[in-house]
Write a protein that holds these residues in place. Structure first.
Motif, mmCIF file in Angstrom:
data_model
loop_
_atom_site.group_PDB
_atom_site.id
_atom_site.type_symbol
_atom_site.label_atom_id
_atom_site.label_comp_id
_atom_site.label_asym_id
_atom_site.label_seq_id
_atom_site.Cartn_x
_atom_site.Cartn_y
_atom_site.Cartn_z
ATOM 1 N N ILE A 129 -38.309 2.992 14.971
ATOM 2 C CA ILE A 129 -39.062 4.251 14.992
ATOM 3 C C ILE A 129 -40.483 3.979 14.519
ATOM 4 N N LYS A 130 -41.442 4.411 15.312
ATOM 5 C CA LYS A 130 -42.853 4.177 14.995
ATOM 6 C C LYS A 130 -43.426 5.360 14.208
ATOM 7 N N ASP A 189 -41.881 15.577 24.741
ATOM 8 C CA ASP A 189 -42.465 14.384 24.129
ATOM 9 C C ASP A 189 -41.565 13.188 24.415
ATOM 10 N N PRO A 190 -41.936 12.349 25.370
ATOM 11 C CA PRO A 190 -41.075 11.231 25.755
ATOM 12 C C PRO A 190 -40.885 10.193 24.646
ATOM 13 N N HIS A 191 -41.670 10.289 23.583
ATOM 14 C CA HIS A 191 -41.544 9.343 22.475
ATOM 15 C C HIS A 191 -40.769 9.922 21.295
ATOM 16 N N ALA A 192 -40.441 11.204 21.350
ATOM 17 C CA ALA A 192 -39.674 11.836 20.275
ATOM 18 C C ALA A 192 -38.265 11.250 20.247
ATOM 19 N N VAL A 193 -37.700 11.164 19.048
ATOM 20 C CA VAL A 193 -36.360 10.607 18.903
ATOM 21 C C VAL A 193 -35.460 11.587 18.147
ATOM 22 N N ARG A 219 -32.403 8.797 27.314
ATOM 23 C CA ARG A 219 -32.617 8.130 26.032
ATOM 24 C C ARG A 219 -31.402 8.325 25.143
ATOM 25 N N GLU A 240 -45.984 7.192 14.509
ATOM 26 C CA GLU A 240 -46.539 8.331 15.253
ATOM 27 C C GLU A 240 -45.478 9.135 15.997
ATOM 28 N N GLN A 241 -44.247 8.693 16.007
ATOM 29 C CA GLN A 241 -43.200 9.399 16.749
ATOM 30 C C GLN A 241 -42.712 10.650 16.020
ATOM 31 N N LYS A 242 -42.392 11.663 16.803
ATOM 32 C CA LYS A 242 -41.736 12.849 16.268
ATOM 33 C C LYS A 242 -40.264 12.497 16.090
#
Length: 118
Positions: free
Chosen positions: A76-77, A21-25, A48, A79-81
């Motif tokens: 952090i949005k 998941d490229p949006h996971a932080v 990242r 919808e992000q994991k």
């Protein structure tokens, strides 16, 4: 963040979640002392950063009064994991780390509901 505290994740599964998941932080909520003496995860292969936001200070263990503001500033949005790196071993060994992470996940979820557009 989708949902609340989902339980402990081992390092291999955490890496896979970040890789898939490229949006996971990854938010490292340990103390500055732990960052200095233990080190930080290396996410350079994923291009990242690790977000460093103390949940408690060291050595007194006081909660970080600006934690919510720092989370908001990190961008952090909703919808992000979000994967939380808590104190090493605490969650797995029943020393309260899991409960702390659950409270932290609930706080993150609450913060993001406040920011979610109606």
């Amino acid at each position: 963040m989708t949902g609340s505290y989902a339980g402990d994740v081992n390092p291999r599964d955490a890496w896979a979640a970040l890789e898939l998941d490229p949006h996971a932080v990854l938010v490292d909520v340990r103390t500055k002392a732990e960052w200095s003496y233990v080190g930080l995860p290396d996410l350079s292969a994923l291009d990242r950063p690790v977000l460093k936001i103390e949940w408690q200070s060291w050595p007194d263990g006081r909660p970080n009064p600006s934690f919510v503001a720092e989370v908001a500033a990190a961008g952090i949005k909703p919808e992000q994991k979000v994967l939380l790196l808590c104190r090493s071993g605490g969650a797995q060994q029943g020393g309260g780390g899991g409960a702390d992470c659950a409270r932290l996940a609930a706080l993150l979820q609450y913060q993001r509901r406040l920011r979610r557009p109606a």
